[in-house]
Design an enzyme around this catalytic site. Structure first.
Site, PDB file in Angstrom:
ATOM      1  N   TYR A 161      16.711 -43.391  21.776  1.00  0.00           N
ATOM      2  CA  TYR A 161      16.320 -44.641  21.129  1.00  0.00           C
ATOM      3  C   TYR A 161      16.184 -45.776  22.148  1.00  0.00           C
ATOM      4  CZ  TYR A 161      16.223 -47.370  16.746  1.00  0.00           C
ATOM      5  OH  TYR A 161      15.866 -48.126  15.672  1.00  0.00           O
ATOM      6  N   ASP A 284      21.795 -31.705  11.022  1.00  0.00           N
ATOM      7  CA  ASP A 284      20.969 -31.237   9.898  1.00  0.00           C
ATOM      8  C   ASP A 284      21.847 -30.806   8.727  1.00  0.00           C
ATOM      9  OD1 ASP A 284      21.802 -29.170  11.524  1.00  0.00           O
ATOM     10  OD2 ASP A 284      19.902 -28.067  11.495  1.00  0.00           O
TER      11      ASP A 284
HETATM   12  O1  LIG Z   1      13.920 -51.685  16.151  1.00  0.00           O
HETATM   13  C1  LIG Z   1      13.273 -51.302  15.203  1.00  0.00           C
HETATM   14  O2  LIG Z   1      12.119 -51.682  14.974  1.00  0.00           O
HETATM   15  C2  LIG Z   1      13.858 -50.340  14.226  1.00  0.00           C
HETATM   16  C3  LIG Z   1      15.345 -50.451  14.199  1.00  0.00           C
HETATM   17  C4  LIG Z   1      15.957 -49.611  13.173  1.00  0.00           C
HETATM   18  O3  LIG Z   1      15.351 -48.801  12.523  1.00  0.00           O
HETATM   19  C5  LIG Z   1      17.386 -49.794  12.922  1.00  0.00           C
HETATM   20  O4  LIG Z   1      18.039 -50.590  13.573  1.00  0.00           O
HETATM   21  O5  LIG Z   1      17.910 -49.110  12.035  1.00  0.00           O
HETATM   22 MG   LIG Z   2      16.610 -47.819  11.063  1.00  0.00          MG
END
Ligand SMILES: O=C(O)CCC(=O)C(=O)O
Ligand SMILES: [Mg+2]
Ligand SMILES: NC(=O)C1=CN([C@@H]2O[C@H](COP(=O)(O)OP(=O)(O)OC[C@H]3O[C@@H](n4cnc5c(N)ncnc54)[C@H](OP(=O)(O)O)[C@@H]3O)[C@@H](O)[C@H]2O)C=CC1
Length: 418
Positions: A161, A284
């Site tokens: 992420y 999962d």
């Molecule tokens: O940063 C984003 O645009 C998505 C963030 C997200 O989905 C979250 O923080 O749960």
């Molecule tokens: Mg999110």
């Protein structure tokens, strides 16, 4: 001191003690980011409802001095077309210790990277805390939604992420693929000429600080278990590392002992004497378990991307992301925000549920020690839902409901404060 941020004439900063406890003045200055999309709808409603709860709880002895700070589209209108996250916004979030934000847009594919992720990374807000509980009367797809009562600790600073990636056919992707193939002997990239590449860093330190917070939360709140959720069977040294480091931390720092030879382990909560079990679940399988046997799970510690998926899935079980709150926290700084995004199709229509941001503010008040105002928000949310005057997301699933607007729901909540 700031270029565009107007510091309120009245109010004072919250400060942090060496042990990370807070000194909260009676009139703290709280920075807020309005947010993109439906941010214009929900943020003013949140402020109004919070102000009403604080006024009611403390009879004027305490109040919040709100200070607008900028990020996202509004920032580009104020600071210039390329300034999405001004450095003074980061400074204010850090200096004022406690803040709250609306959602910010991240385009899919090209364009700017996530400002939400940038805020978390720049300020090292390594815990994403997302409690998931059921409010009586909320329409849910489950038969027994009250059995879902979990608190997610999502690692917020690492993992795929973080956005370390290179587009397919770019020079960066070519270099990385070349390195992997020629120097690391990698032969498993199926289509090397057209692969985009992402990097997934997961560290022992990052895992330990997150799992430590999750276990401490279980101790402080008398919770029965902490579940480490991972996909360590496939990603052995990242997700598998998270699982192994998490268990090791429980043994090393909390004196846990293996159950039947492990890896599950348990220790006695030093505050209550009750057992806290540390267990793990593969992601999962976990996603089906939370639907089928939610009562078996309590505190969840997981990696960044899993936590993102799990947050929305669990929110759905108790009525959707219209009422799913959250916080991004380091040891000292806390920034509260809804779990949902900008819902652009509803932006500016005074339509969506402000509940998620209001409940994020409820977490904020509790974090500040303003428990009476926080309790009042919970009580008025419960009453508002029971009165069946709710926004579209609940109204479409509830029998006999009266649909109200975003601001209308705020008014109902204020009325329910009595
Ligand atoms: O940063 C984003 O645009 C998505 C963030 C997200 O989905 C979250 O923080 O749960
Ligand atoms: Mg999110
Ligand atoms: N922390 C943040 O700031 C976040 C930002 N984002 C960003 O937001 C943008 C839009 O993302 P998207 O994937 O559409 O996800 P969203 O969370 O914005 O919206 C998805 C759906 O969730 C429901 N929903 C969202 N907000 C509310 C609300 N307040 N009340 C009731 N229902 C709500 C709506 O469902 P329905 O259609 O059924 O009415 C909506 O269509 C993207 O740019 C994304 O990157 C996403 C997540 C978090």
């Amino acid at each position: 001191m700031f270029e565009h941020i107007q510091v309120p004439a009245e109010g004072a900063k919250i400060t942090v003690n060496p042990d990370f406890s807070l000194n909260v003045p009676d009139q703290p200055i709280i920075p807020y980011i309005e947010g993109d999309g439906t941010g214009v709808d929900i943020t003013p409603v949140m402020r109004k409802v919070v102000d009403a709860a604080v006024a009611k709880a403390y009879g004027g002895a305490r109040r919040i001095s709100w200070m607008e700070i900028f990020a996202g589209e509004k920032s580009t209108r104020i600071y210039g077309p390329d300034v999405w996250l001004p450095s003074e916004t980061l400074d204010a979030v850090k200096d004022y210790v406690v803040s709250i934000k609306g959602p910010l847009t991240t385009p899919v594919g090209g364009g700017i990277r996530s400002l939400n992720v940038a805020l978390r990374q720049e300020l090292d807000l390594y815990v994403c805390l997302r409690p998931v509980r059921y409010f009586a009367g909320v329409p849910s797809p489950l038969k027994e939604p009250h059995k879902t009562d979990m608190v997610i600790f999502r690692e917020n600073s690492e993992d795929i992420y973080a956005g370390i990636e290179w587009a397919a056919e770019s020079e960066g992707a070519r270099k990385i693929i070349d390195f992997l193939v020629k120097e690391m002997g990698v032969s498993k990239i199926r289509f090397p000429d057209s692969s985009g590449i992402g990097v997934k860093p997961v560290s022992r330190e990052g895992t330990e600080r997150l799992v430590r917070k999750a276990i401490q939360y279980a101790i402080d709140n008398d919770k029965p278990s902490v579940t480490l959720v991972h996909k360590g069977n496939i990603m052995k040294y990242t997700e598998g590392g998270f699982r192994d480091w998490g268990y090791a931390l429980a043994l090393k720092e909390f004196g846990a002992e293996l159950i039947d030879g492990g890896p599950w382990c348990k220790f006695k909560n030093p505050k209550t004497g009750r057992d806290i079990t540390i267990k793990d679940s593969i992601a999962d399988a976990f996603l089906q378990q939370i639907l089928l046997r939610p009562a078996e799970y309590s505190v969840i510690a997981t990696l960044n991307l899993n936590g993102d998926y799990i947050s929305d899935a669990l929110a759905a079980q108790v009525g959707g992301i219209g009422i799913a709150p959250g916080a991004n926290m380091s040891d000292s700084v806390a920034m509260f925000e809804a779990t949902h995004g900008t819902a652009p199709k509803y932006a500016g229509k005074d339509y969506v549920n402000p509940g998620s941001l209001i409940l994020s503010a409820e977490m904020m008040l509790r974090h500040m020690g303003w428990t009476e105002a926080a309790d009042l928000l919970i009580a008025s949310m419960e009453k508002a839902i029971t009165s069946k005057r709710v926004t579209y997301d609940f109204a479409r699933l509830m029998e006999g409901a009266t649909q109200v607007s975003c601001s209308g729901f705020g008014e109902v909540m204020i009325e329910c404060m009595g």
